[in-house]
Write a protein that holds these residues in place. Structure first.
Motif, PDB file in Angstrom:
ATOM      1  N   TRP A 387      -3.470  -7.804 -12.491  1.00 26.00           N
ATOM      2  CA  TRP A 387      -3.194  -6.577 -13.238  1.00 26.00           C
ATOM      3  C   TRP A 387      -4.339  -5.586 -13.070  1.00 26.00           C
ATOM      4  O   TRP A 387      -4.133  -4.419 -12.720  1.00 26.00           O
ATOM      5  CB  TRP A 387      -2.999  -6.923 -14.717  1.00 26.00           C
ATOM      6  CG  TRP A 387      -2.426  -5.813 -15.548  1.00 26.00           C
ATOM      7  CD1 TRP A 387      -1.910  -4.621 -15.109  1.00 26.00           C
ATOM      8  CD2 TRP A 387      -2.288  -5.798 -16.972  1.00 26.00           C
ATOM      9  NE1 TRP A 387      -1.460  -3.873 -16.164  1.00 26.00           N
ATOM     10  CE2 TRP A 387      -1.680  -4.570 -17.329  1.00 26.00           C
ATOM     11  CE3 TRP A 387      -2.620  -6.693 -17.985  1.00 26.00           C
ATOM     12  CZ2 TRP A 387      -1.411  -4.218 -18.646  1.00 26.00           C
ATOM     13  CZ3 TRP A 387      -2.342  -6.358 -19.302  1.00 26.00           C
ATOM     14  CH2 TRP A 387      -1.750  -5.126 -19.625  1.00 26.00           C
ATOM     15  N   ALA A 388      -5.569  -6.061 -13.275  1.00 31.74           N
ATOM     16  CA  ALA A 388      -6.731  -5.179 -13.140  1.00 31.74           C
ATOM     17  C   ALA A 388      -6.874  -4.668 -11.712  1.00 31.74           C
ATOM     18  O   ALA A 388      -7.209  -3.498 -11.480  1.00 31.74           O
ATOM     19  CB  ALA A 388      -7.994  -5.921 -13.572  1.00 31.74           C
ATOM     20  N   TRP A 393      -8.943  -1.226 -11.245  1.00 32.77           N
ATOM     21  CA  TRP A 393     -10.109  -1.391 -12.103  1.00 32.77           C
ATOM     22  C   TRP A 393     -11.182  -2.251 -11.429  1.00 32.77           C
ATOM     23  O   TRP A 393     -12.251  -2.457 -11.986  1.00 32.77           O
ATOM     24  CB  TRP A 393      -9.697  -2.053 -13.424  1.00 32.77           C
ATOM     25  CG  TRP A 393      -8.808  -1.191 -14.267  1.00 32.77           C
ATOM     26  CD1 TRP A 393      -8.567   0.158 -14.116  1.00 32.77           C
ATOM     27  CD2 TRP A 393      -8.031  -1.604 -15.394  1.00 32.77           C
ATOM     28  NE1 TRP A 393      -7.699   0.606 -15.068  1.00 32.77           N
ATOM     29  CE2 TRP A 393      -7.345  -0.449 -15.882  1.00 32.77           C
ATOM     30  CE3 TRP A 393      -7.839  -2.815 -16.057  1.00 32.77           C
ATOM     31  CZ2 TRP A 393      -6.493  -0.489 -16.976  1.00 32.77           C
ATOM     32  CZ3 TRP A 393      -6.993  -2.864 -17.150  1.00 32.77           C
ATOM     33  CH2 TRP A 393      -6.330  -1.712 -17.598  1.00 32.77           C
ATOM     34  N   LEU A 394     -10.869  -2.769 -10.233  1.00 33.48           N
ATOM     35  CA  LEU A 394     -11.826  -3.588  -9.480  1.00 33.48           C
ATOM     36  C   LEU A 394     -11.980  -2.982  -8.086  1.00 33.48           C
ATOM     37  O   LEU A 394     -11.554  -3.571  -7.089  1.00 33.48           O
ATOM     38  CB  LEU A 394     -11.330  -5.036  -9.390  1.00 33.48           C
ATOM     39  CG  LEU A 394     -11.070  -5.757 -10.713  1.00 33.48           C
ATOM     40  CD1 LEU A 394     -10.388  -7.102 -10.460  1.00 33.48           C
ATOM     41  CD2 LEU A 394     -12.362  -5.959 -11.483  1.00 33.48           C
ATOM     42  N   TRP A 398     -11.753  -6.425  -5.680  1.00 31.28           N
ATOM     43  CA  TRP A 398     -10.325  -6.701  -5.827  1.00 31.28           C
ATOM     44  C   TRP A 398      -9.893  -7.942  -5.041  1.00 31.28           C
ATOM     45  O   TRP A 398      -9.063  -8.730  -5.503  1.00 31.28           O
ATOM     46  CB  TRP A 398      -9.490  -5.496  -5.391  1.00 31.28           C
ATOM     47  CG  TRP A 398      -9.740  -5.070  -3.974  1.00 31.28           C
ATOM     48  CD1 TRP A 398     -10.692  -4.198  -3.542  1.00 31.28           C
ATOM     49  CD2 TRP A 398      -9.034  -5.499  -2.802  1.00 31.28           C
ATOM     50  NE1 TRP A 398     -10.632  -4.053  -2.167  1.00 31.28           N
ATOM     51  CE2 TRP A 398      -9.617  -4.846  -1.699  1.00 31.28           C
ATOM     52  CE3 TRP A 398      -7.976  -6.365  -2.577  1.00 31.28           C
ATOM     53  CZ2 TRP A 398      -9.181  -5.038  -0.390  1.00 31.28           C
ATOM     54  CZ3 TRP A 398      -7.522  -6.566  -1.286  1.00 31.28           C
ATOM     55  CH2 TRP A 398      -8.123  -5.901  -0.208  1.00 31.28           C
ATOM     56  N   GLY A 402      -9.237  -9.892  -8.103  1.00 37.75           N
ATOM     57  CA  GLY A 402      -8.036  -9.165  -8.479  1.00 37.75           C
ATOM     58  C   GLY A 402      -6.811  -9.646  -7.744  1.00 37.75           C
ATOM     59  O   GLY A 402      -6.468 -10.831  -7.762  1.00 37.75           O
TER      60      GLY A 402
END
Length: 753
Positions: A387-388, A393-394, A398, A402
């Motif tokens: 989700w992040a 958000w990463l 990621w 992520g």
């Protein structure tokens, strides 16, 4: 010190050593051919050029842009939106096919003006035929120079690339045009430039002729007459020859069943030992509760994905795409499916291991609690990380924490490593649990098979660690299916057979020799076609016709054991028939096992063979016929077995009075799951897939995968027709199962308190 086994009055009946030799030969032969195909994958993968130039020699983009564009593709979860070379999500287009067709149209426009001073749309039939032939011929020329690493684009080169950047910029702006992605998902000009470079490389690999051959790197996939892409002769030849393997393999198997009447679930019942459950076995019930909750989550995520296909622009007035875009819901839909099925298998194996050994190792229940905590950490952490990652958000981590981006292997590399460690710890717990059985000559064969089947699960997950975000797409896709296919159509099938055989043996339904013979036979049949059959996923992803030859023929053999299920069905019913208390006690477990057989034949056998022959796969891959097969095979086979294991553990764990109160929920869940799945396929997935396949044949792959088809009234109506099946599956199938498990677990916890 080893426990001494007292001598028995009768010698233990043994199978011929040729059973073991046949399994070993089949396994080694299959893995050897797969290894050869992987070696050729590294040799034959479409090269990533150092630089790409136009006809004037001006650099349009570089190899670093292609690799960077692949990372953009993964970072934004676009493989769960659209696809490359047919592999990925079905909400968006096939990016390689759409880019190829756009290039072909631009080239047709340029040739039309140059030759006839007209726009392409107003050409006569004769003039259009001349232009179309020239477009196909120009695109088929491979202008890659391996000495300098330079690829030259056909005219009009750089201008078309710039228009493609603008095309994909517009694609990411509005959710209703892209299947429910977050609005303005990608707006950075540099990322859009790199992403378009990756799509252009994929389009070039799908049309440019492989050096020394008359077909492209992807065997002329996707089908696009304007670009000159038509099925190869090999696709027709190996489809025809695959039927010879299917008919020959089926004939040999039927001959064996006719000649040797002891094959299958034949034979007299055996004495039953009393079962005394340990604390460790009771501790597995909470795994089943979590598995059922993950199944419930998977159903909700899948319903959200289906809604995005039916109405991508809105969710009853809610801007769902802002926080739960379609690529996130599809990621969770796939990951929760893998997690709940794996969790039920992990728990079922731990439970059955102690049935086999008749003992519980010291502190086994504590270790099972620790494994539960570790699995919960990986499941929750990886899904939150996805989700992040997809919400960006990463930005730098990621890939590790992520969403890694590869379909079915989305969880970040850090979570993958933890998962492998957890599976190894699970295997160690099984080793401890079955150790007493390995010291008993009568049970040693079961224990060895049990451990081998369990060890293959973490072992064949390791290829997930063999590639990175910039590894050549062809190489990655080959390793991906070492996991996806070999897990599902190889070692999970073997694991299922061993688990069922041990349960039947411990229930006294069949003799030891019958159960062992069934394990050997199924191993030969599943590994005989399933290992090399992995290559049917690689027809169009940069492999040569060598892979097509092996994969088409051996993939046809995968149907043989599934066909034999129809012969074995009556033996199964006979073995579980009667008034025996053990059979009556677990009749709903047996019903789920019978459902596994039905869906195995229909979903994996009929639907699987339908789409796995090369010529059908050429037009079909990436259409709705694929999830028609996928839902029937994945949920129908492995999902029904997972549900059966849940019911088995629940029945053994709770008190009789509790079972009497909740058994109606299990009955409702059985019929709800099966009827709901059938409605889902019959009303929506199967007819939708057939109509989409027809559109591919009539207009080209790019057309059927784009809004030109998916936004039509008939396509949207068929998507809405999934709702009846989804509702039955969810509320009459999954929800009663969840309630039954929660109820049973609550009474167990209350009793312990």
């Amino acid at each position: 010190m080893e426990t001494m086994i007292p001598p028995t009055s009768e010698p233990i009946e043994q199978l011929s050593p040729w059973w073991r030799r046949a399994v070993i030969f089949t396994l080694l032969f299959g893995l050897a051919i797969l290894s050869l195909l992987m070696f050729k994958t590294y040799q034959d993968a479409p090269p990533v050029p150092v630089q790409v130039v136009d006809m004037a020699g001006t650099v349009v983009f570089t190899g670093d842009d292609v690799r960077g564009g692949q990372e953009v593709f993964l970072k934004y979860g676009l493989m769960n939106n659209g696809s490359i070379w047919g592999h990925g999500g079905y909400l968006g287009p096939d990016f390689s096919a759409a880019t190829l067709h756009n290039w072909a149209l631009a080239l047709a426009e340029e040739r039309s003006r140059a030759r006839f001073s007209k726009v392409y749309a107003v050409l006569s039939k004769g003039e259009r035929a001349a232009v179309d032939g020239e477009v196909g011929a120009l695109l088929k020329v491979n202008r890659y120079d391996p000495q300098t690493g330079t690829l030259t684009l056909p005219p009009p080169g750089g201008a078309v690339f710039a228009s493609e950047v603008a095309h994909w910029t517009a694609y990411f702006e509005q959710p209703e045009r892209n299947g429910g992605l977050t609005a303005n998902l990608i707006s950075d000009p540099h990322e859009l430039h790199q992403l378009t470079a990756f799509f252009t490389w994929a389009a070039w690999g799908s049309v440019a002729e492989r050096p020394g051959k008359t077909y492209s790197y992807t065997n002329n996939f996707p089908y696009d007459p304007l670009a000159g892409n038509h099925p190869t002769g090999a696709a027709l030849l190996w489809t025809a020859l695959s039927f010879l393997f299917l008919l020959g393999g089926t004939a040999l198997a039927l001959l064996a069943f006719g000649r040797f009447n002891y094959l299958g679930w034949q034979g007299a019942p055996a004495p039953v030992d009393a079962w005394v459950l340990s604390d460790a076995q009771k501790a597995t019930l909470k795994y089943m509760v979590v598995a059922s909750l993950l199944l419930l989550g998977q159903v909700f995520f899948g319903a959200g994905v289906a809604h995005y296909r039916a109405d991508p622009g809105s969710f009853y007035g809610i801007d769902l795409a802002a926080w739960f875009p379609s690529n996130l819901l599809r990621t969770w839909h796939l990951q929760s499916a893998i997690f709940w099925i794996a969790t039920s298998y992990v728990a079922g194996a731990l439970f059955v291991a102690e049935l086999l050994s008749k003992e519980s190792p010291k502190r086994q229940s504590l270790a099972i609690h620790l494994l539960f905590a570790a699995l919960a950490f990986v499941i929750v952490g990886s899904m939150l990380g996805e989700w992040a990652g997809l919400l960006q958000w990463l930005p730098t981590s990621w890939f590790w924490f992520g969403n890694q981006g590869w379909e079915f292997l989305e969880l970040g590399r850090f979570w993958q490593i933890l998962l492998v460690i957890g599976l190894c710890f699970w295997f160690w717990l099984l080793w401890r649990a079955v150790a007493p059985a390995r010291r008993d000559p009568e049970r040693r064969g079961f224990a060895n098979f049990f451990l081998l089947a369990a060890f293959a699960i973490p072992l064949f997950y390791l290829p997930a660690l063999f590639f990175g975000s910039q590894t050549n797409y062809t190489v990655v896709d080959a390793w991906r299916f070492w996991i996806i296919h070999l897990w599902v159509e190889g070692f999970f099938e073997f694991f299922v057979t061993v688990i069922v055989a041990v349960i039947f043996y411990k229930m006294g339904l069949v003799r030891r020799i019958t159960a062992l013979r069934t394990i050997y036979l199924d191993a030969i049949l599943y590994f005989g076609g399933g290992l090399i059959g992995t290559g049917h996923h690689w027809y169009w992803t940069g492999q040569t016709e060598v892979n097509m030859a092996f994969a088409a023929t051996f993939s046809a053999l995968e149907v043989v054991p599934l066909t034999l299920i129809t012969l074995d069905a009556w033996d199964f019913v006979t073995a579980t028939r009667g008034r025996d208390s053990m059979v009556n006690r677990h009749r709903w477990t047996f019903y789920f096992l019978m459902a596994v057989g039905f869906w195995n034949f229909l979903g994996a056998g009929v639907f699987g063979f339908l789409i796995n022959t090369p010529i059908v796969s050429y037009y079909e891959v990436g259409t709705m016929l694929t999830p028609s097969h996928g839902h029937a095979a994945m949920m129908g086979v492995f999902g029904m077995l997972g549900a059966g294991l849940m019911v088995f553990v629940l029945r053994e764990t709770v008190r009789e009075a509790v079972w009497d109160k909740l058994s109606w929920l299990v009955r409702l869940a059985f019929w709800g799951l099966n009827v709901g799945l059938a409605l889902m396929i019959v009303l929506s997935l199967l007819p939708g897939g057939i109509l989409q396949l027809l559109d591919v044949i009539e207009h080209g792959y790019w057309h059927a995968r784009g809004l030109t088809y998916t936004a039509t009234p008939i396509a949207r109506t068929l998507e809405w027709l999934r709702m009846p099946g989804d509702l039955v599956f969810m509320f009459a199938g999954v929800l009663p199962l969840v309630v039954a498990l929660l109820w049973g677990y609550a009474t167990l916890w209350k009793k312990e308190r």
